[in-house]
Design an enzyme around this catalytic site. Structure first.
Site, PDB file in Angstrom:
ATOM      1  N   HIS A   1      -8.338  -4.787  -0.667  1.00 12.96           N
ATOM      2  CA  HIS A   1      -7.116  -4.055  -0.340  1.00 12.96           C
ATOM      3  C   HIS A   1      -6.305  -4.871   0.663  1.00 12.96           C
ATOM      4  O   HIS A   1      -6.652  -4.972   1.831  1.00 12.96           O
ATOM      5  CB  HIS A   1      -7.452  -2.682   0.239  1.00 12.96           C
ATOM      6  CG  HIS A   1      -6.242  -1.796   0.383  1.00 12.96           C
ATOM      7  ND1 HIS A   1      -5.660  -1.156  -0.686  1.00 12.96           N
ATOM      8  CD2 HIS A   1      -5.488  -1.479   1.472  1.00 12.96           C
ATOM      9  CE1 HIS A   1      -4.611  -0.457  -0.265  1.00 12.96           C
ATOM     10  NE2 HIS A   1      -4.485  -0.649   1.041  1.00 12.96           N
TER      11      HIS A   1
ATOM     12  N   ASP B   1     -10.427  -3.549  -5.280  1.00 10.88           N
ATOM     13  CA  ASP B   1      -9.866  -2.790  -4.160  1.00 10.88           C
ATOM     14  C   ASP B   1     -10.684  -1.509  -3.989  1.00 10.88           C
ATOM     15  O   ASP B   1     -10.675  -0.637  -4.864  1.00 10.88           O
ATOM     16  CB  ASP B   1      -8.399  -2.451  -4.452  1.00 10.88           C
ATOM     17  CG  ASP B   1      -7.696  -1.781  -3.285  1.00 10.88           C
ATOM     18  OD1 ASP B   1      -8.385  -1.215  -2.414  1.00 10.88           O
ATOM     19  OD2 ASP B   1      -6.451  -1.821  -3.242  1.00 10.88           O
TER      20      ASP B   1
ATOM     21  N   SER C   1       0.834  -1.196   0.000  1.00 12.03           N
ATOM     22  CA  SER C   1       0.000   0.000   0.000  1.00 12.03           C
ATOM     23  C   SER C   1       0.877   1.257   0.000  1.00 12.03           C
ATOM     24  O   SER C   1       1.655   1.457  -0.928  1.00 12.03           O
ATOM     25  CB  SER C   1      -0.952  -0.043   1.205  1.00 12.03           C
ATOM     26  OG  SER C   1      -1.961   0.932   1.098  1.00 12.03           O
TER      27      SER C   1
END
Length: 465
Positions: free
Chosen positions: A379, A348, A213
């Site tokens: 995610h 996501d 991320s």
């Protein structure tokens, strides 16, 4: 005035149960329809969508990494919902999480900050026999104690990798700040300090760089900032990043895929984290944060408001636009020449589809980049399982190690071939006569000697805009 006959009343009364039954069936059908839509149960499973140039390395990787070409199958009942995958990752991280044992390292920074990372030794030899260290950058506000990091570290250790995990500045709950600064979206200082420490302490080790991320943005930006940052790096992997904060900020204010709600939740978590360090952020003479900034922080309901009132000021950016523009890896990633795997999921809820044009175009233009887009996974979820219960190890954990293993073997075979080729070109006087007469009966060996070097494969000049 007309009155109901007794026979009419009896007829109407007999129809009531049937009407209620129809209403029940309609209600059940509605609930089932909502469940099917929300859980995305009709969505078929499929292999990841792979975008890449056709090179010897990419052909080798796709052959050596079957998980990139086979179906990713999430848990049947809920795994096709990106929201549930994301929620389970956010709430639990992983299931049956292991507890790897490591050593915490403290690194003093030039501005007075103290960076920390945790070092976990390999639990066995790597399949190549080489000394390889994974340098890992977690997601926003995360550290080595998060469950998804612990699961990935444990799996990597068992495959022969040493792991170094950065603890984002200010993220550890039991460690005070030593300077009026926290981690930001694209600051690479702490990650660079960790990598340089590993290179100095372990001169024989090679590196595999992994970012999750926000950490994916940091590692790609770090590698592209200076060519020397890629020294001794075998490959890099970025998972579920958004590539451009400037473009992402607009999508985070939209209600599509409940993105505005996720924005609020992430902002609330960041707000709590910053306020836990308010004494350090306000009490030091060199602080750029004032009481008025904290007052704006209390009222913030989005990450953009927090970035504007607090985060950009850690590094003296004049505006939010300037902060997002210069902290995003999109302006550096094209300078990365080592093999690079970019992994995202179509469902996501944090990364808008429009942002995925960046890695897709990059992988079409650069021979070292593979972009893998799964249909499901949410995610940082990517859970696997049969019907209801997820497995402790996720698809993401497995595919990252599989990709790293393939690169390690490619590099080792290439090095061996180059060494053999050098010896053939420079034979010792005693072996010259034998060398001229010898014929290798295995054609694969001759083919292996023609493998191009990684650096030769990746000579590419980014077109000027």
């Amino acid at each position: 005035m007309a009155t109901l006959e007794e026979s009419d009343i009896r007829t109407f009364g007999s129809e009531l149960p049937a009407m209620f039954d129809s209403m029940k069936l309609a209600a059940v059908a509605t609930v089932l329809y909502i469940i099917v839509r929300c859980l995305n149960l009709k969505s078929p499973t499929a292999p990841p969508e792979i975008t890449h140039q056709d090179t010897p390395l990419t052909r080798y990787l796709l052959k050596s990494c079957p998980m990139l070409t086979k179906e990713y199958i999430p848990p049947l009942l809920w795994g096709k919902s990106g929201h549930l995958q994301t929620a389970l990752y956010g709430k639990m991280g992983r299931v049956s999480t292991p507890t790897p044992r490591g050593v915490r390292k403290f690194l003093p920074m030039q501005d007075g900050a103290t960076a920390t990372f945790d070092l976990f030794e390999a639990l066995g030899d790597h399949s190549t026999g080489d000394d390889i260290t994974m340098v890992i950058c977690p997601g926003i506000g995360n550290h080595s104690e998060k469950n998804y990091i612990r699961t990935f570290v444990d799996h990597s250790q068992r495959q022969g990798y040493r792991c170094a995990v950065l603890n984002h500045l200010g993220a550890l709950p039991d460690m005070e700040l030593t300077s009026p600064r926290m981690f930001t979206y694209g600051c690479t200082w702490e990650f660079a300090a960790m990598v340089n420490n590993i290179k100095g302490a372990l001169p024989q080790t090679k590196l595999v760089v992994v970012g999750f991320s926000l950490g994916g943005n940091i590692v790609c930006k770090f590698l592209g900032e200076k060519r020397s940052n890629q020294d001794r790096v075998l490959c890099a992997v970025s998972v579920c990043q958004g590539y451009s904060a400037l473009r992402a900020q607009e999508t985070f204010l939209q209600w599509d895929q409940c993105r505005r709600l996720y924005n609020f939740v992430l902002a609330d978590n960041m707000k709590k984290l910053i306020l836990s360090h308010r004494t350090s952020l306000l009490g030091m003479n060199s602080s750029n944060i004032a009481d008025a900034d904290l007052n704006r922080l209390y009222a913030a309901t989005s990450l953009m408001q927090i970035d504007d009132s607090i985060m950009r000021k850690f590094h003296g950016y004049s505006s939010l636009k300037d902060y997002y523009e210069k902290e995003s890896c999109v302006h550096y990633i094209h300078k990365v020449t080592v093999p690079l795997l970019l992994l995202n999921s179509s469902d996501d809820p944090l990364v808008h589809q429009s942002l995925l044009t960046i890695p897709r175009m990059l992988s079409e233009k650069m021979p070292n980049v593979i972009f893998a887009l799964t249909q499901h996974g949410g995610h940082l979820g990517f859970f696997e399982g049969a019907v209801l219960f997820p497995q402790p190890l996720t698809w993401m954990d497995k595919v990252l190690v599989e990709y790293a293993d393939a690169i390690c073997h490619w590099e080792r075979n290439r090095t061996a071939c180059l060494k053999s080729s050098y010896q053939n070109k420079n034979p010792s006087p005693q072996s010259k006569e034998l060398t001229h007469k010898a014929v290798d009966p295995n054609p694969e060996h001759t083919l292996a000697h023609t493998w191009p070097s990684v650096s030769a494969l990746f000579q590419y000049h980014w077109p000027s805009s």
